[in-house]
Design a protein around this motif. Structure first.
Motif, PDB file in Angstrom:
ATOM      1  N   ALA A 426       0.838  -1.209   0.000  1.00 35.51           N
ATOM      2  CA  ALA A 426       0.000   0.000   0.000  1.00 35.51           C
ATOM      3  C   ALA A 426       0.870   1.255   0.000  1.00 35.51           C
ATOM      4  CB  ALA A 426      -0.927  -0.011   1.215  1.00 35.51           C
ATOM      5  N   VAL A 427       1.912   1.271   0.832  1.00 31.59           N
ATOM      6  CA  VAL A 427       2.825   2.422   0.878  1.00 31.59           C
ATOM      7  C   VAL A 427       3.516   2.601  -0.475  1.00 31.59           C
ATOM      8  CG1 VAL A 427       4.938   3.313   1.925  1.00 31.59           C
ATOM      9  CG2 VAL A 427       3.185   2.239   3.356  1.00 31.59           C
ATOM     10  N   LEU A 428       3.913   1.509  -1.096  1.00 29.51           N
ATOM     11  CA  LEU A 428       4.591   1.574  -2.391  1.00 29.51           C
ATOM     12  C   LEU A 428       3.681   2.188  -3.447  1.00 29.51           C
ATOM     13  CD1 LEU A 428       7.413   0.552  -3.449  1.00 29.51           C
ATOM     14  CD2 LEU A 428       6.177  -1.390  -4.403  1.00 29.51           C
ATOM     15  N   TYR A 429       2.406   1.757  -3.474  1.00 30.59           N
ATOM     16  CA  TYR A 429       1.475   2.291  -4.470  1.00 30.59           C
ATOM     17  C   TYR A 429       1.164   3.767  -4.203  1.00 30.59           C
ATOM     18  CZ  TYR A 429       0.539  -2.358  -6.369  1.00 30.59           C
ATOM     19  OH  TYR A 429       0.659  -3.573  -6.979  1.00 30.59           O
ATOM     20  N   ALA A 430       1.073   4.141  -2.956  1.00 28.10           N
ATOM     21  CA  ALA A 430       0.752   5.539  -2.630  1.00 28.10           C
ATOM     22  C   ALA A 430       1.913   6.473  -2.947  1.00 28.10           C
ATOM     23  CB  ALA A 430       0.383   5.655  -1.157  1.00 28.10           C
ATOM     24  N   ALA A 431       3.141   5.958  -2.874  1.00 29.56           N
ATOM     25  CA  ALA A 431       4.322   6.807  -3.070  1.00 29.56           C
ATOM     26  C   ALA A 431       4.765   6.884  -4.519  1.00 29.56           C
ATOM     27  CB  ALA A 431       5.478   6.283  -2.208  1.00 29.56           C
TER      28      ALA A 431
END
Length: 464
Positions: A426-431
């Motif tokens: 999730a963090v990877l997709y948001a960043a």
């Protein structure tokens, strides 16, 4: 390993140098004969000059017959040049204006340039062959070599290097001869052609020198490999293995892994755990109590009981690795690393110990070392979700977004309820740019459902 055997690899690289380019060699010899004849002719020794011209003419015809496709324009020009020299001078007409002879240094330079270009092609091929053979030298099993053949090969290298120097000297000698008076237009055209020829000759000579230096560097590298012996080859083999594991990690489109599985303190069928028959009932009880304490985050107690169990069963490398895991969680990284080195010395391909070493290196911010250890662990135990989740963390820290996404996805594929892998993805997709917020929200919700704690800052990021 016998160094003499490795010398045969060196001979393989020199083999192309032992095949002389016969047409080039013949033409250089013929050209030198013509130069000698010209010098004799200018000194008034026409009989001796004619003998040299005839000898050169015969060799030129032989060259044309044996190699009809070799530089026909150059051979034809030289035959015509010799024929003009051997033709008796016509009676001079006292009333005719004096004839002006124009030499053809551009044609001579063109011939020399063609020879140098041929040597450039040959040296280029030698460099490529040496590069390929250098790679093969790491694993090849060379055959014995005769030292006399090696000496002959080295002598041939010197001979080839001298050819360029001979051609340069002959060209300089030809250019230094004074020209007779010529027509101004023809003189200007000749000067321009000669300038172009000299410029091209300089470029080709520089390229020959550069390729020769590269060849010598490759030969020195081979000698270094030969002198290193078996220890150096073994070290290189280990490095290649680690690099291959890293390449597999970076190129694979797979899915990730989570540290929860490491908390279970089970070594994944690595062959480390000793047979139950060889472990005393007391040791078994201590190991079970230690595992329970670890799962409840009572790491100091877990370490103490793992250490007692290890004293009862000193050869149990799985207990040694679990002891290191408890020390990692307490921040005692130096002690943990020392124990993991001992465990890996006994079982270098144990995926559990390698994965713990990767986690330890992540704590130390040594991400290259972590990538090496975790890549090998994933290669040995490709069904371990925790390894792939940790791999994703390392790859993301190194800025390798696509391989990190693949690792996290592999972890979720292997363990769909892996909350850490969902959260990290999730963090990877948001960043990413542009952000994939819908995917990020979906994986964040999966992480929360799996028991991951809420992250207020991340919530705010998703509300954008």
């Amino acid at each position: 390993m016998n160094p003499l055997l490795l010398l045969s690899v060196f001979m393989l690289f020199l083999a192309p140098l032992l095949r002389a380019d016969e047409p080039n060699d013949q033409f250089v010899r013929i050209y030198n004969l013509i130069q000698e004849a010209d010098a004799l002719n200018e000194n008034g020794r026409s009989d001796q000059a004619n003998q040299k011209y005839l000898e050169a003419e015969l060799e030129l015809k032989t060259l044309r017959k044996s190699h009809p496709d070799w530089n026909e324009s150059v051979v034809g020009f030289r035959l015509k040049y010799i024929a003009d020299k051997l033709r008796p001078p016509a009676p001079e007409d006292p009333t005719a204006p004096p004839k002006r002879e124009l030499k053809s240094p551009p044609d001579q330079s063109a011939a020399l340039i063609e020879l140098l270009q041929e040597q450039v092609r040959r040296l280029t091929a030698e460099r490529e062959l040496l590069g390929a053979k250098l790679k093969e030298a790491l694993t090849a099993q060379p055959a014995a070599v005769d030292p006399r053949e090696l000496a002959g090969a080295l002598e041939k290298i010197k001979s080839l290097q001298k050819e360029v120097e001979v051609l340069k000297v002959n060209l300089k000698k030809a250019e230094s001869k004074p020209d007779r008076p010529v027509d101004p237009a023809l003189l200007e055209e000749t000067r321009q052609s000669l300038a172009d020829a000299r410029r091209t000759l300089g470029e080709q000579t520089e390229k020959v020198a550069r390729l020769t230096l590269e060849k010598e560097a490759l030969q020195k590298r081979l000698q270094s490999l030969a002198s290193g012996g078996e220890m150096q080859l073994e070290q290189l083999t280990g490095e290649i293995g680690a690099l291959r594991a890293r390449i597999e990690t970076l190129e694979a489109r797979k899915t990730p892994y989570s540290p929860e599985e490491l908390a279970l303190l089970r070594s994944p069928e690595s062959g480390l755990v000793t047979s139950a028959d060889s472990v005393s009932a007391t040791a078994e009880s201590l190991i079970a109590e230690a595992a329970r304490a670890f799962s409840e985050r009572r790491y100091e107690e877990a370490e103490r009981k793992f250490a007692r169990a290890l004293r009862l069963d000193r050869g149990n490398l799985a207990v040694l690795a679990n002891l290191a895991a408890a020390q990692i969680e307490q921040g005692r990284l130096a002690e943990a690393e020392n124990n993991l080195k001992k465990a890996l010395a006994g079982a270098p391909r144990d995926a559990f110990s390698l994965s713990l070493l990767g986690l330890l290196k992540i704590r130390q911010k040594k991400f290259d070392d972590a990538l090496n250890a975790l890549s090998q662990a994933a290669q040995i135990d490709p069904q371990n979700a925790g390894v792939f989740e940790s791999l994703g963390v390392v790859l993301a820290e190194k800025g390798l977004r696509d391989p990190a996404e693949s690792a996290f996805r592999r972890a979720i594929l292997l363990a769909p309820d892996n909350s850490d892998a969902h959260y990290n993805l999730a963090v990877l997709y948001a960043a990413q740019q542009p952000p994939a917020l819908e995917l990020a929200r979906w994986h964040y919700q999966k992480a929360l459902e799996g028991g991951h704690a809420k992250d207020r800052k991340f919530d705010q990021m998703l509300e954008r």
